[in-house]
Design an enzyme around this catalytic site. Structure first.
Site, PDB file in Angstrom:
ATOM      1  N   ASP A   1      -3.988   5.341   6.363  1.00 64.24           N
ATOM      2  CA  ASP A   1      -4.339   6.530   7.215  1.00 64.24           C
ATOM      3  C   ASP A   1      -5.744   6.330   8.212  1.00 64.24           C
ATOM      4  O   ASP A   1      -5.076   5.934   9.227  1.00 64.24           O
ATOM      5  CB  ASP A   1      -5.122   7.500   5.967  1.00 64.24           C
ATOM      6  CG  ASP A   1      -5.596   8.979   6.507  1.00 64.24           C
ATOM      7  OD1 ASP A   1      -4.901   9.381   7.325  1.00 64.24           O
ATOM      8  OD2 ASP A   1      -6.830   9.316   5.824  1.00 64.24           O
TER       9      ASP A   1
ATOM     10  N   ARG B   1       1.047  12.429  -8.899  1.00 64.25           N
ATOM     11  CA  ARG B   1       1.453  10.872  -8.698  1.00 64.25           C
ATOM     12  C   ARG B   1       2.763  10.756  -9.209  1.00 64.25           C
ATOM     13  O   ARG B   1       3.606  10.003  -8.727  1.00 64.25           O
ATOM     14  CB  ARG B   1       0.488  10.057  -9.444  1.00 64.25           C
ATOM     15  CG  ARG B   1      -0.585   9.863  -8.908  1.00 64.25           C
ATOM     16  CD  ARG B   1      -1.443   8.719  -9.513  1.00 64.25           C
ATOM     17  NE  ARG B   1      -2.933   8.578  -9.320  1.00 64.25           N
ATOM     18  CZ  ARG B   1      -3.450   8.243  -8.271  1.00 64.25           C
ATOM     19  NH1 ARG B   1      -2.954   7.660  -7.400  1.00 64.25           N
ATOM     20  NH2 ARG B   1      -4.818   8.136  -8.148  1.00 64.25           N
TER      21      ARG B   1
ATOM     22  N   GLU C   1       0.899  -1.124  -0.125  1.00 60.67           N
ATOM     23  CA  GLU C   1       0.122   0.056   0.224  1.00 60.67           C
ATOM     24  C   GLU C   1       0.718   1.189  -0.077  1.00 60.67           C
ATOM     25  O   GLU C   1       1.992   1.193   0.373  1.00 60.67           O
ATOM     26  CB  GLU C   1      -0.726   0.042   1.330  1.00 60.67           C
ATOM     27  CG  GLU C   1      -2.294  -0.066   0.989  1.00 60.67           C
ATOM     28  CD  GLU C   1      -3.034   0.813   0.232  1.00 60.67           C
ATOM     29  OE1 GLU C   1      -2.446   1.613  -0.571  1.00 60.67           O
ATOM     30  OE2 GLU C   1      -4.332   0.919   0.360  1.00 60.67           O
ATOM     31  N   ASP C   2       0.176   2.326  -0.309  1.00 60.11           N
ATOM     32  CA  ASP C   2       0.909   3.825  -0.257  1.00 60.11           C
ATOM     33  C   ASP C   2       1.040   4.130   1.095  1.00 60.11           C
ATOM     34  O   ASP C   2       2.185   4.736   1.353  1.00 60.11           O
ATOM     35  CB  ASP C   2       0.510   4.684  -1.382  1.00 60.11           C
ATOM     36  CG  ASP C   2      -1.069   4.784  -1.481  1.00 60.11           C
ATOM     37  OD1 ASP C   2      -1.569   4.052  -0.777  1.00 60.11           O
ATOM     38  OD2 ASP C   2      -1.550   5.636  -2.212  1.00 60.11           O
TER      39      ASP C   2
ATOM     40  N   ASP D   1      -1.974  11.021  -5.027  1.00 63.11           N
ATOM     41  CA  ASP D   1      -2.455  12.082  -5.955  1.00 63.11           C
ATOM     42  C   ASP D   1      -3.344  12.891  -5.064  1.00 63.11           C
ATOM     43  O   ASP D   1      -3.624  12.583  -3.894  1.00 63.11           O
ATOM     44  CB  ASP D   1      -3.370  11.419  -6.728  1.00 63.11           C
ATOM     45  CG  ASP D   1      -4.575  10.790  -6.217  1.00 63.11           C
ATOM     46  OD1 ASP D   1      -4.583  10.251  -5.074  1.00 63.11           O
ATOM     47  OD2 ASP D   1      -5.624  11.168  -6.624  1.00 63.11           O
TER      48      ASP D   1
ATOM     49  N   LYS E   1       0.212   6.967   8.942  1.00 65.07           N
ATOM     50  CA  LYS E   1      -0.471   8.289   9.639  1.00 65.07           C
ATOM     51  C   LYS E   1      -1.133   7.580  10.812  1.00 65.07           C
ATOM     52  O   LYS E   1      -2.421   7.495  10.587  1.00 65.07           O
ATOM     53  CB  LYS E   1      -1.318   9.013   9.083  1.00 65.07           C
ATOM     54  CG  LYS E   1      -0.748  10.040   7.882  1.00 65.07           C
ATOM     55  CD  LYS E   1      -1.954  10.678   7.405  1.00 65.07           C
ATOM     56  CE  LYS E   1      -1.624  11.203   5.969  1.00 65.07           C
ATOM     57  NZ  LYS E   1      -2.924  11.945   5.424  1.00 65.07           N
TER      58      LYS E   1
HETATM   59  P1  5GP Z   1      -7.548   4.736   4.651  1.00 65.94           P
HETATM   60  O1  5GP Z   1      -8.556   3.947   4.337  1.00 65.94           O
HETATM   61  O2  5GP Z   1      -6.446   4.270   5.204  1.00 65.94           O
HETATM   62  O3  5GP Z   1      -8.162   6.217   5.191  1.00 65.94           O
HETATM   63  O4  5GP Z   1      -6.921   5.688   3.317  1.00 65.94           O
HETATM   64  C1  5GP Z   1      -6.134   4.830   2.356  1.00 65.94           C
HETATM   65  C2  5GP Z   1      -5.995   5.577   0.989  1.00 65.94           C
HETATM   66  O5  5GP Z   1      -6.326   6.844   1.264  1.00 65.94           O
HETATM   67  C3  5GP Z   1      -4.625   5.401   0.701  1.00 65.94           C
HETATM   68  O6  5GP Z   1      -4.455   4.351  -0.198  1.00 65.94           O
HETATM   69  C4  5GP Z   1      -4.620   6.902  -0.146  1.00 65.94           C
HETATM   70  O7  5GP Z   1      -5.207   6.575  -1.580  1.00 65.94           O
HETATM   71  C5  5GP Z   1      -5.702   7.690   0.526  1.00 65.94           C
HETATM   72  N1  5GP Z   1      -4.949   8.503   1.608  1.00 65.94           N
HETATM   73  C6  5GP Z   1      -4.949   8.691   2.582  1.00 65.94           C
HETATM   74  N2  5GP Z   1      -3.952   9.648   3.306  1.00 65.94           N
HETATM   75  C7  5GP Z   1      -3.591  10.077   2.129  1.00 65.94           C
HETATM   76  C8  5GP Z   1      -2.689  11.381   1.928  1.00 65.94           C
HETATM   77  O8  5GP Z   1      -2.173  12.035   2.784  1.00 65.94           O
HETATM   78  N3  5GP Z   1      -2.494  11.699   0.639  1.00 65.94           N
HETATM   79  C9  5GP Z   1      -2.992  11.067  -0.683  1.00 65.94           C
HETATM   80  N4  5GP Z   1      -2.616  11.638  -1.641  1.00 65.94           N
HETATM   81  N5  5GP Z   1      -3.854  10.143  -0.404  1.00 65.94           N
HETATM   82  C10 5GP Z   1      -3.964   9.634   1.077  1.00 65.94           C
HETATM   83 MG    MG Z   2      -6.053   9.013  -4.258  1.00 64.71          MG
HETATM   84 MG    MG Z   3      -3.768   3.307  -1.405  1.00 53.53          MG
END
Ligand code: 5GP
Ligand code: MG
Ligand code: MG
Length: 186
Positions: A108, A170, A104-105, A164, A136
Site C-alpha cells: 500500500d 481473512r 506479502e499480501d 482483514d 496499490k
Molecule cells: P503498507 O506499509 O504498504 O502501507 O501496508 C502494508 C500492510 O497494510 C499490508 O500488509 C496489510 O496488512 C495492510 N493493508 C494495506 N492495504 C490494505 C487493504 O486494502 N486491506 C487490508 N485488509 N489491509 C491492507
Molecule cells: Mg491487517
Molecule cells: Mg502484510
C-alpha cells in the site's frame, strides 16, 4: 461455481474470485520456478495476511525451498497505516548467502516493505526479491517495487484471502471491497 455464488453481506464488490486468484498464483509460481532454476529458495511469509497466499504459492514453486514466517505490525484495527513498523515475530533461520523471497499480501504505502527489505538486506542474503499478491501503486509513499505482483488494484480497502479488517474476513476465499459502513460504523 461456489466462488461466484457465495455472497458476503459486508462486501460492496468482489474484486477477485477464488478462480482468479488460483490462476494468477499458478502463473506466479511458474515465473518464480523459471527464475530460480537450479537454486534453492528461502520464502519468508509476512503474517498474518500473506498466509493463505504463501500456502498456495509454495505449492506452485517447483524448486526446493524452505519457508519461515515473520510478523510485523504497521496497521492496528484501522484502515490507515500508523507509519511505525515493528517486528513482532522474527524468522528462525539465518539468511546469509540465501536466495530470499519475501511474500506479502499487499503493498500500500510501501512503508512496511521498505523497512523489511532494509532489515533483511542487513542479514547478507545472496539475493532478495519481493512477491506481493496485490499492489496499490496509487498509495505509495516510498520508492519500492515488487519483483512479482499478482494484481494491481485501485485504491479501495479490500479484505479476504488473508486480508482483514479488525481480524475479520481473512477466511474468505475471494478478495472484495469492504462496504465503507463496516468501518465507519454508520
Ligand atoms: P503498507 O506499509 O504498504 O502501507 O501496508 C502494508 C500492510 O497494510 C499490508 O500488509 C496489510 O496488512 C495492510 N493493508 C494495506 N492495504 C490494505 C487493504 O486494502 N486491506 C487490508 N485488509 N489491509 C491492507
Ligand atoms: Mg491487517
Ligand atoms: Mg502484510
Amino acid at each position: 461455481m461456489f466462488g461466484r455464488r457465495i455472497t458476503v453481506k459486508e462486501l460492496a464488490e468482489i474484486l477477485l474470485t477464488p478462480e482468479d486468484i488460483a490462476r494468477r498464483v499458478q502463473e506466479l509460481g511458474a515465473e518464480i520456478t523459471r527464475d530460480y532454476q537450479g537454486k534453492e529458495l528461502v520464502v519468508i511469509g509476512i503474517l498474518k495476511g500473506a498466509l493463505p497466499f504463501m500456502a498456495d504459492l509454495i505449492r506452485q514453486i517447483k524448486v526446493p525451498l524452505r519457508y519461515d514466517l515473520m510478523a510485523v505490525s504497521s496497521y492496528g484495527d484501522s484502515t490507515r497505516t500508523s507509519g511505525a513498523v515493528q517486528i513482532l515475530k522474527d524468522i528462525e533461520m539465518g539468511l546469509e548467502d540465501q536466495h530470499v523471497l519475501v511474500v506479502e499480501d499487499i503493498i500500500d504505502t510501501g512503508l512496511t516493505l521498505k523497512y523489511l527489505v532494509s532489515n533483511l538486506q542487513a542479514r547478507c542474503p545472496a539475493s532478495l526479491k519481493i512477491c506481493t499478491l496485490l499492489d496499490k501503486p496509487s498509495r505509495r509513499e516510498v520508492d519500492i517495487h515488487p519483483d512479482y505482483n499478482g494484481f494491481v488494484i485501485p485504491d479501495h480497502f479490500v479484505v479476504g484471502y488473508g486480508l482483514d479488517y479488525a481480524e475479520r474476513f481473512r477466511e474468505l476465499p475471494m478478495i472484495g471491497i469492504l462496504k465503507p459502513e463496516v468501518y465507519t460504523g454508520k
